[in-house]
Motif scaffolding. Structure first.
Motif, PDB file in Angstrom:
ATOM      1  N   MET A 147      -2.979   4.874  -0.651  1.00  0.00           N
ATOM      2  CA  MET A 147      -2.766   3.470  -0.006  1.00  0.00           C
ATOM      3  C   MET A 147      -1.187   3.534  -0.277  1.00  0.00           C
ATOM      4  SD  MET A 147      -5.867   1.153  -0.649  1.00  0.00           S
ATOM      5  CE  MET A 147      -4.978  -0.323  -0.644  1.00  0.00           C
ATOM      6  N   LYS A 148      -0.481   2.815   0.767  1.00  0.00           N
ATOM      7  CA  LYS A 148       0.822   2.313   0.414  1.00  0.00           C
ATOM      8  C   LYS A 148       0.915   0.961   0.144  1.00  0.00           C
ATOM      9  CE  LYS A 148       1.375   6.218   2.628  1.00  0.00           C
ATOM     10  NZ  LYS A 148       1.387   7.572   1.918  1.00  0.00           N
ATOM     11  N   PRO A 149       2.182   0.693  -0.533  1.00  0.00           N
ATOM     12  CA  PRO A 149       2.389  -0.590  -1.322  1.00  0.00           C
ATOM     13  C   PRO A 149       2.668  -1.974  -0.048  1.00  0.00           C
ATOM     14  CG  PRO A 149       4.033   0.742  -1.952  1.00  0.00           C
ATOM     15  CD  PRO A 149       3.300   1.508  -1.216  1.00  0.00           C
TER      16      PRO A 149
ATOM     17  N   PRO B  66       4.872  -4.830   1.544  1.00  0.00           N
ATOM     18  CA  PRO B  66       6.382  -4.971   1.327  1.00  0.00           C
ATOM     19  C   PRO B  66       7.004  -5.744   0.184  1.00  0.00           C
ATOM     20  CG  PRO B  66       5.578  -5.290   3.288  1.00  0.00           C
ATOM     21  CD  PRO B  66       4.301  -5.031   2.573  1.00  0.00           C
ATOM     22  N   PHE B  67       7.877  -5.274  -0.528  1.00  0.00           N
ATOM     23  CA  PHE B  67       8.493  -5.941  -1.332  1.00  0.00           C
ATOM     24  C   PHE B  67      10.091  -5.669  -1.524  1.00  0.00           C
ATOM     25  CE2 PHE B  67       7.135  -1.718  -3.389  1.00  0.00           C
ATOM     26  CZ  PHE B  67       8.193  -1.376  -3.759  1.00  0.00           C
ATOM     27  N   ALA B  68      11.033  -6.503  -1.985  1.00  0.00           N
ATOM     28  CA  ALA B  68      12.317  -6.192  -2.202  1.00  0.00           C
ATOM     29  C   ALA B  68      12.652  -5.500  -3.458  1.00  0.00           C
ATOM     30  CB  ALA B  68      13.146  -7.507  -1.909  1.00  0.00           C
TER      31      ALA B  68
ATOM     32  N   GLY C 178       7.766   2.916 -14.079  1.00  0.00           N
ATOM     33  CA  GLY C 178       6.953   2.737 -12.737  1.00  0.00           C
ATOM     34  C   GLY C 178       5.659   3.624 -12.630  1.00  0.00           C
TER      35      GLY C 178
ATOM     36  N   ILE D  84       4.098   1.331 -10.156  1.00  0.00           N
ATOM     37  CA  ILE D  84       3.938   2.006  -8.806  1.00  0.00           C
ATOM     38  C   ILE D  84       2.454   2.370  -8.380  1.00  0.00           C
ATOM     39  CG2 ILE D  84       5.093   3.506  -7.085  1.00  0.00           C
ATOM     40  CD1 ILE D  84       7.616   3.147  -8.678  1.00  0.00           C
ATOM     41  N   ALA D  85       1.656   2.730  -9.490  1.00  0.00           N
ATOM     42  CA  ALA D  85       0.254   3.082  -8.996  1.00  0.00           C
ATOM     43  C   ALA D  85      -0.371   2.018  -8.705  1.00  0.00           C
ATOM     44  CB  ALA D  85      -0.337   3.875 -10.168  1.00  0.00           C
TER      45      ALA D  85
ATOM     46  N   ASN E 254       0.715   0.936  -5.180  1.00  0.00           N
ATOM     47  CA  ASN E 254       0.248   1.937  -4.204  1.00  0.00           C
ATOM     48  C   ASN E 254      -1.403   1.392  -3.900  1.00  0.00           C
ATOM     49  OD1 ASN E 254       2.562   3.260  -4.162  1.00  0.00           O
ATOM     50  ND2 ASN E 254       1.871   4.837  -5.037  1.00  0.00           N
ATOM     51  N   MET E 255      -2.087   1.052  -4.920  1.00  0.00           N
ATOM     52  CA  MET E 255      -3.381   0.647  -4.745  1.00  0.00           C
ATOM     53  C   MET E 255      -3.630  -0.680  -4.230  1.00  0.00           C
ATOM     54  SD  MET E 255      -4.958   2.425  -7.898  1.00  0.00           S
ATOM     55  CE  MET E 255      -6.462   2.768  -7.584  1.00  0.00           C
TER      56      MET E 255
ATOM     57  N   GLU F 265       6.999  -9.877  -4.895  1.00  0.00           N
ATOM     58  CA  GLU F 265       7.933 -10.012  -3.703  1.00  0.00           C
ATOM     59  C   GLU F 265       9.063  -9.064  -4.136  1.00  0.00           C
ATOM     60  OE1 GLU F 265       9.077 -14.212  -3.543  1.00  0.00           O
ATOM     61  OE2 GLU F 265       6.932 -14.657  -2.804  1.00  0.00           O
TER      62      GLU F 265
END
Ligand SMILES: Cc1cc2nc3c(=O)[nH]c(=O)nc-3n(C[C@H](O)[C@H](O)[C@H](O)COP(=O)(O)OP(=O)(O)OC[C@H]3O[C@@H](n4cnc5c(N)ncnc54)[C@H](O)[C@@H]3O)c2cc1C
Ligand code: FES
Ligand code: FES
Lengths: 278, 160
Positions: free
Chosen positions: A1-3, A5-7, A32, A36-37, A40-41, A47
């Motif tokens: 999966m993709k994360p 959106p965030f800034a 990360g 980041i894992a 991604n999930m 934000e």
């Protein structure tokens, strides 16, 4: 999966990171390798990510007033290779190869591991066994937290929402100190099913000041106080019988299996502490 | 300053690259989708399988656990780069000779991971090799042939 959106913002100083955290639903980004894992999930969707990798001076490893100080951004791989850690914090050196895999150790940070506080992670337990301390900085300034007061619950620590962990310190190993470490994992580098990090003072043929920190058996790393007292009396059978851990079933093993394995590890680690490693 | 879209300048396999990326884009997606470098694969997207392994500033990392935005100013090397340079030609030959790949999905990650161990002189025995590739899943080969190939190259390179 993709994360989701965030800034993204690259913090140039601790002050900037702290200020940014106050304004947003933000998360600090260190190595990360956990964050980041989870993004991604889509287990979490902040934000803003505040990348702290560009803040200077947070990745040192040095001796300081009888302690080994490890900066929050020291990568696992750097700690693993460090002569200072090998010589003065051998328990941590022994734990490092068990943390994930080489590519992950190249990015993951010491501070990230402590701040994330996974209950099955090695380093929080090492810190507890060694009686270490944690430096944090937040909107009200700096403070130092004892390892015994740091791990509060499942992925929950004494850090506030705007705190940055900056460094961790553990007492330097002295001649009379003994250390033990063992864990059981299905695949090398996976999070432990059960693990144990231990420190004690060698006292003739006996042990003093025993500190046993189990991981993978509760919501935080856990000191086994009764077993520590029994081990100081010199009886490993009593120590195993005195283990009062209360693990839950998880994807890796049932509570009963975990309890059994905790006893097995306690025997192995006791042999290490007594210098009778098989 | 915080932003949802960022301009990055980096080096990829020796070429200067200027691109505009979404903050949430991972490094491996950037390499594949924006640069067409599809040798780095995407398996689990949470750090477990190693199919996405690439080099950032000389060290192997998980391409799915780094953001493209974090690579501003970085030097990236992918399997395409190390193949073209010939640096892993012997390793690739050994993989082929020993059937250390079947579908090939894991192979770019395996090669880059093995190359790091070989360059650091750490491929001393089979256990160390196994430990070093423990973060790279292969669904086809059962690993023995992969360990054989890496071990063989450790010996031939060591004898040179
Ligand atoms: C496949 C896989 C296997 C793994 N196996 C293990 C294992 O066996 N044992 C183990 O211990 N770990 C394991 N890890 C996790 C790895 O060790 C991580 O590097 C570590 O848990 C988090 O460190 P990080 O620097 O990557 O933090 P990040 O992922 O960047 O951050 C994690 C969390 O901590 C917060 N944080 C990070 N740094 C700070 C700071 N300085 N101050 C305040 N908050 C901060 C972040 O905001 C975030 O919420 C594994 C990871 C993967 C992907
Ligand atoms: S896709 Fe990155 S580790 Fe699986
Ligand atoms: S060759 Fe198919 S996954 Fe390894």
């Amino acid at each position: 999966m993709k994360p989701a959106p965030f800034a993204y913002a690259k913090a140039r100083s601790l002050d900037e990171a702290i200020a940014l955290m106050g304004e947003n639903d933000a998360r600090l980004l260190a190595g990360g390798q956990s964050l980041i894992a989870t993004l991604n999930m889509r287990l979490s969707a902040p934000e803003l990510l505040i990348d702290i990798n560009g803040i200077g001076g947070l990745d040192g490893i040095a001796l300081k007033d009888g302690m080994v100080e490890i900066g929050a951004l020291a990568r696992h791989a750097a700690v693993e290779r460090s002569d200072t850690v090998a010589k003065h914090a051998p328990l941590i050196a022994r734990a490092m190869p068990h943390i994930a895999h080489p590519a992950i150790r190249n990015r993951g940070t010491f501070g990230g591991s402590i701040a994330f506080a996974d209950p099955a992670a090695e380093l929080p337990a090492c810190l507890l066994a060694l009686g270490g301390e944690i430096d944090a900085i937040g909107p009200k300034g700096k403070r130092t937290i004892e390892a015994d007061d740091f791990f509060k619950g499942l992925f929950e620590t004494a850090l506030g929402p705007q705190d940055v962990l900056t460094a961790v310190r553990v007492p330097t190993a002295t001649n009379g100190m003994r250390f033990g470490f063992a864990e059981l994992a299905r695949r090398h580098g996976d999070y432990a099913i059960v693990g144990l990090a231990a420190a004690a003072k060698a006292d003739g043929k006996k042990l003093g000041d025993v500190r046993l920190a189990f991981f993978g058996v509760g919501e935080t790393p856990i000191r086994a106080n009764k077993a520590e007292a029994a081990l100081a009396q010199g009886n490993v059978d009593n120590a195993v019988a005195a283990l009062d851990l209360d693990p839950s079933d998880d994807a890796q093993a049932t509570a009963a299996v975990k309890k059994h394995l905790a006893g097995v590890l306690l025997r192995r680690v006791t042999a290490q502490l007594l210098g009778r490693e098989q | 300053m915080s932003a949802h879209v960022l301009d990055i300048v980096l080096s990829v396999n020796g070429d200067a690259v200027h691109e505009r990326v979404d903050a949430r884009k991972t490094l491996v997606d950037f390499l594949r989708d924006d640069l067409g470098l599809t040798g780095s694969h995407v398996g689990c997207e949470h750090g477990v399988c190693g199919a996405c392994t690439v080099r950032v500033n000389g060290e192997i990392v998980r391409g799915c656990l780094m953001l493209a935005a974090q690579c501003d100013g970085a030097k990236i090397e992918t399997i395409e780069g190390v193949s073209d340079s010939g640096a892993v030609a012997d390793l690739q030959d050994a993989f082929e000779k020993r059937n250390a790949l079947q579908c090939g999905f894991c192979t770019p990650g395996m090669i880059l991971t093995a190359q790091e161990l070989l360059t650091n002189g750490g491929a001393t025995d089979r256990d160390t090799i196994r430990e070093h590739i423990s973060g790279n899943y292969c669904r086809c080969t059962g690993y023995h042939a992969i360990v054989d190939a890496i071990e063989a190259i450790a010996q031939t390179r060591g004898n040179k």
